[in-house]
Motif scaffolding. Structure first.
Motif, PDB file in Angstrom:
ATOM      1  N   PRO A   1      -9.466   3.489  -9.929  1.00 64.57           N
ATOM      2  CA  PRO A   1     -10.069   2.260  -9.404  1.00 64.57           C
ATOM      3  C   PRO A   1      -8.986   1.301  -8.893  1.00 64.57           C
ATOM      4  O   PRO A   1      -7.963   1.079  -9.550  1.00 64.57           O
ATOM      5  CB  PRO A   1     -10.813   1.694 -10.613  1.00 64.57           C
ATOM      6  CG  PRO A   1     -11.211   2.922 -11.388  1.00 64.57           C
ATOM      7  CD  PRO A   1     -10.008   3.845 -11.239  1.00 64.57           C
ATOM      8  N   LEU A   2      -9.222   0.801  -7.692  1.00 65.76           N
ATOM      9  CA  LEU A   2      -8.226  -0.030  -7.023  1.00 65.76           C
ATOM     10  C   LEU A   2      -8.098  -1.385  -7.705  1.00 65.76           C
ATOM     11  O   LEU A   2      -9.094  -1.981  -8.121  1.00 65.76           O
ATOM     12  CB  LEU A   2      -8.604  -0.195  -5.556  1.00 65.76           C
ATOM     13  CG  LEU A   2      -8.801   1.118  -4.794  1.00 65.76           C
ATOM     14  CD1 LEU A   2      -9.238   0.843  -3.372  1.00 65.76           C
ATOM     15  CD2 LEU A   2      -7.538   1.949  -4.820  1.00 65.76           C
ATOM     16  N   GLN A   3      -6.862  -1.867  -7.789  1.00 58.51           N
ATOM     17  CA  GLN A   3      -6.557  -3.150  -8.410  1.00 58.51           C
ATOM     18  C   GLN A   3      -5.930  -4.072  -7.367  1.00 58.51           C
ATOM     19  O   GLN A   3      -5.341  -3.608  -6.387  1.00 58.51           O
ATOM     20  CB  GLN A   3      -5.573  -2.959  -9.563  1.00 58.51           C
ATOM     21  CG  GLN A   3      -6.066  -2.036 -10.646  1.00 58.51           C
ATOM     22  CD  GLN A   3      -5.004  -1.796 -11.710  1.00 58.51           C
ATOM     23  OE1 GLN A   3      -3.828  -2.098 -11.533  1.00 58.51           O
ATOM     24  NE2 GLN A   3      -5.429  -1.240 -12.827  1.00 58.51           N
ATOM     25  N   ALA A   4      -6.010  -5.365  -7.599  1.00 56.00           N
ATOM     26  CA  ALA A   4      -5.418  -6.337  -6.675  1.00 56.00           C
ATOM     27  C   ALA A   4      -3.930  -6.061  -6.487  1.00 56.00           C
ATOM     28  O   ALA A   4      -3.412  -6.141  -5.368  1.00 56.00           O
ATOM     29  CB  ALA A   4      -5.650  -7.761  -7.190  1.00 56.00           C
ATOM     30  N   LYS A   5      -3.239  -5.672  -7.548  1.00 52.22           N
ATOM     31  CA  LYS A   5      -1.800  -5.428  -7.446  1.00 52.22           C
ATOM     32  C   LYS A   5      -1.474  -4.239  -6.544  1.00 52.22           C
ATOM     33  O   LYS A   5      -0.387  -4.152  -5.990  1.00 52.22           O
ATOM     34  CB  LYS A   5      -1.169  -5.256  -8.828  1.00 52.22           C
ATOM     35  CG  LYS A   5      -1.596  -4.012  -9.564  1.00 52.22           C
ATOM     36  CD  LYS A   5      -0.944  -3.938 -10.936  1.00 52.22           C
ATOM     37  CE  LYS A   5      -1.378  -2.674 -11.650  1.00 52.22           C
ATOM     38  NZ  LYS A   5      -0.757  -2.563 -12.966  1.00 52.22           N
ATOM     39  N   ASP A   6      -2.438  -3.308  -6.362  1.00 55.03           N
ATOM     40  CA  ASP A   6      -2.213  -2.175  -5.465  1.00 55.03           C
ATOM     41  C   ASP A   6      -1.996  -2.663  -4.030  1.00 55.03           C
ATOM     42  O   ASP A   6      -1.152  -2.134  -3.305  1.00 55.03           O
ATOM     43  CB  ASP A   6      -3.405  -1.214  -5.480  1.00 55.03           C
ATOM     44  CG  ASP A   6      -3.570  -0.493  -6.807  1.00 55.03           C
ATOM     45  OD1 ASP A   6      -2.547  -0.254  -7.485  1.00 55.03           O
ATOM     46  OD2 ASP A   6      -4.718  -0.171  -7.158  1.00 55.03           O
ATOM     47  N   PHE A   7      -2.749  -3.666  -3.618  1.00 58.12           N
ATOM     48  CA  PHE A   7      -2.645  -4.163  -2.254  1.00 58.12           C
ATOM     49  C   PHE A   7      -1.418  -5.048  -2.062  1.00 58.12           C
ATOM     50  O   PHE A   7      -0.852  -5.098  -0.977  1.00 58.12           O
ATOM     51  CB  PHE A   7      -3.954  -4.852  -1.846  1.00 58.12           C
ATOM     52  CG  PHE A   7      -5.079  -3.863  -1.878  1.00 58.12           C
ATOM     53  CD1 PHE A   7      -5.226  -2.932  -0.869  1.00 58.12           C
ATOM     54  CD2 PHE A   7      -5.936  -3.815  -2.955  1.00 58.12           C
ATOM     55  CE1 PHE A   7      -6.227  -1.970  -0.921  1.00 58.12           C
ATOM     56  CE2 PHE A   7      -6.944  -2.862  -3.024  1.00 58.12           C
ATOM     57  CZ  PHE A   7      -7.084  -1.946  -1.998  1.00 58.12           C
ATOM     58  N   GLU A   8      -0.980  -5.701  -3.141  1.00 57.53           N
ATOM     59  CA  GLU A   8       0.289  -6.434  -3.090  1.00 57.53           C
ATOM     60  C   GLU A   8       1.439  -5.450  -2.905  1.00 57.53           C
ATOM     61  O   GLU A   8       2.354  -5.690  -2.116  1.00 57.53           O
ATOM     62  CB  GLU A   8       0.481  -7.239  -4.377  1.00 57.53           C
ATOM     63  CG  GLU A   8      -0.524  -8.356  -4.558  1.00 57.53           C
ATOM     64  CD  GLU A   8      -0.510  -8.943  -5.967  1.00 57.53           C
ATOM     65  OE1 GLU A   8       0.442  -8.658  -6.741  1.00 57.53           O
ATOM     66  OE2 GLU A   8      -1.456  -9.677  -6.285  1.00 57.53           O
ATOM     67  N   ALA A   9       1.377  -4.327  -3.609  1.00 54.06           N
ATOM     68  CA  ALA A   9       2.422  -3.302  -3.487  1.00 54.06           C
ATOM     69  C   ALA A   9       2.414  -2.670  -2.100  1.00 54.06           C
ATOM     70  O   ALA A   9       3.476  -2.424  -1.512  1.00 54.06           O
ATOM     71  CB  ALA A   9       2.241  -2.230  -4.571  1.00 54.06           C
ATOM     72  N   LEU A  10       1.224  -2.406  -1.554  1.00 54.40           N
ATOM     73  CA  LEU A  10       1.143  -1.855  -0.197  1.00 54.40           C
ATOM     74  C   LEU A  10       1.700  -2.835   0.825  1.00 54.40           C
ATOM     75  O   LEU A  10       2.433  -2.446   1.734  1.00 54.40           O
ATOM     76  CB  LEU A  10      -0.305  -1.510   0.162  1.00 54.40           C
ATOM     77  CG  LEU A  10      -0.815  -0.158  -0.265  1.00 54.40           C
ATOM     78  CD1 LEU A  10      -2.260   0.023   0.186  1.00 54.40           C
ATOM     79  CD2 LEU A  10       0.039   0.964   0.287  1.00 54.40           C
ATOM     80  N   ALA A  11       1.350  -4.096   0.683  1.00 52.94           N
ATOM     81  CA  ALA A  11       1.866  -5.106   1.614  1.00 52.94           C
ATOM     82  C   ALA A  11       3.388  -5.164   1.551  1.00 52.94           C
ATOM     83  O   ALA A  11       4.055  -5.300   2.585  1.00 52.94           O
ATOM     84  CB  ALA A  11       1.260  -6.473   1.309  1.00 52.94           C
ATOM     85  N   ALA A  12       3.953  -5.019   0.363  1.00 53.02           N
ATOM     86  CA  ALA A  12       5.414  -5.039   0.224  1.00 53.02           C
ATOM     87  C   ALA A  12       6.054  -3.848   0.941  1.00 53.02           C
ATOM     88  O   ALA A  12       7.200  -3.939   1.398  1.00 53.02           O
ATOM     89  CB  ALA A  12       5.798  -5.034  -1.260  1.00 53.02           C
ATOM     90  N   GLN A  13       5.338  -2.737   1.065  1.00 53.81           N
ATOM     91  CA  GLN A  13       5.838  -1.578   1.802  1.00 53.81           C
ATOM     92  C   GLN A  13       5.631  -1.723   3.303  1.00 53.81           C
ATOM     93  O   GLN A  13       6.497  -1.377   4.097  1.00 53.81           O
ATOM     94  CB  GLN A  13       5.114  -0.306   1.326  1.00 53.81           C
ATOM     95  CG  GLN A  13       5.480   0.151  -0.042  1.00 53.81           C
ATOM     96  CD  GLN A  13       6.906   0.659  -0.080  1.00 53.81           C
ATOM     97  OE1 GLN A  13       7.329   1.432   0.768  1.00 53.81           O
ATOM     98  NE2 GLN A  13       7.662   0.220  -1.067  1.00 53.81           N
ATOM     99  N   VAL A  14       4.464  -2.209   3.689  1.00 52.21           N
ATOM    100  CA  VAL A  14       4.060  -2.255   5.095  1.00 52.21           C
ATOM    101  C   VAL A  14       4.673  -3.428   5.854  1.00 52.21           C
ATOM    102  O   VAL A  14       5.098  -3.278   7.004  1.00 52.21           O
ATOM    103  CB  VAL A  14       2.513  -2.300   5.185  1.00 52.21           C
ATOM    104  CG1 VAL A  14       2.038  -2.610   6.583  1.00 52.21           C
ATOM    105  CG2 VAL A  14       1.923  -0.989   4.690  1.00 52.21           C
ATOM    106  N   ASP A  15       4.731  -4.589   5.246  1.00 51.75           N
ATOM    107  CA  ASP A  15       5.182  -5.793   5.957  1.00 51.75           C
ATOM    108  C   ASP A  15       6.575  -5.672   6.558  1.00 51.75           C
ATOM    109  O   ASP A  15       6.775  -6.050   7.718  1.00 51.75           O
ATOM    110  CB  ASP A  15       5.073  -7.023   5.056  1.00 51.75           C
ATOM    111  CG  ASP A  15       3.627  -7.417   4.785  1.00 51.75           C
ATOM    112  OD1 ASP A  15       2.717  -6.902   5.478  1.00 51.75           O
ATOM    113  OD2 ASP A  15       3.398  -8.233   3.866  1.00 51.75           O
ATOM    114  N   PRO A  16       7.562  -5.133   5.834  1.00 47.31           N
ATOM    115  CA  PRO A  16       8.889  -4.993   6.451  1.00 47.31           C
ATOM    116  C   PRO A  16       8.895  -4.048   7.661  1.00 47.31           C
ATOM    117  O   PRO A  16       9.619  -4.276   8.629  1.00 47.31           O
ATOM    118  CB  PRO A  16       9.759  -4.436   5.325  1.00 47.31           C
ATOM    119  CG  PRO A  16       9.062  -4.782   4.068  1.00 47.31           C
ATOM    120  CD  PRO A  16       7.598  -4.779   4.414  1.00 47.31           C
ATOM    121  N   VAL A  17       8.072  -3.008   7.619  1.00 43.56           N
ATOM    122  CA  VAL A  17       8.004  -2.069   8.741  1.00 43.56           C
ATOM    123  C   VAL A  17       7.368  -2.749   9.956  1.00 43.56           C
ATOM    124  O   VAL A  17       7.850  -2.625  11.082  1.00 43.56           O
ATOM    125  CB  VAL A  17       7.235  -0.787   8.337  1.00 43.56           C
ATOM    126  CG1 VAL A  17       7.051   0.135   9.534  1.00 43.56           C
ATOM    127  CG2 VAL A  17       7.971  -0.062   7.214  1.00 43.56           C
TER     128      VAL A  17
END
Length: 122
Positions: free
Chosen positions: A20-36
């Motif tokens: 089950p997806l958690q709010a912190k999962d999307f924070e972690a994804l943003a930390a990966q995606v935003d720099p790219v």
């Protein structure tokens, strides 16, 4: 929990929901995606490898998911949903109205074809 893996020199991101997806999962994804996105301006695509959809842990996780999509969808050219689940096969038709990316479903046996489609120009 969302696993992720980069392809094609950080132009295609594969995400795989595992619990089950958690709010912190999307924070972690943003930390990966935003720099790219900052460096390249966009992503060629996102591959969602979903054997099944585990849902959201709570309402905060759903809101975080919607916020992530709102903040990132204009920076993604294509989204491939790889799944044999019938309901997930309809997802591209539903979300196509809300995102600027070209969204297409692929059966699990065609994951490689989905990756190739994501890396094609356009």
């Amino acid at each position: 929990m969302i696993d992720h893996h980069w392809y094609h020199n950080h132009s295609v991101l594969e995400v795989s929901p595992r619990a089950p997806l958690q709010a912190k999962d999307f924070e972690a994804l943003a930390a990966q995606v935003d720099p790219v996105i900052e460096e390249h301006g966009s992503l060629a695509g996102i591959l969602i490898d979903a054997e099944s959809f585990p849902g959201w842990e709570d309402f905060a996780a759903l809101v975080s998911h919607c916020t992530f999509i709102r903040d990132h969808h204009r920076h993604v050219h294509k989204v491939a949903v790889v799944s044999d689940q019938t309901l997930l096969g309809y997802m591209p038709r539903l979300v196509d109205h809300f995102v600027s990316a070209d969204v297409r479903p692929f059966p699990r046996a065609e994951k490689q074809r989905a990756l190739e489609w994501l890396s094609e120009p356009g």
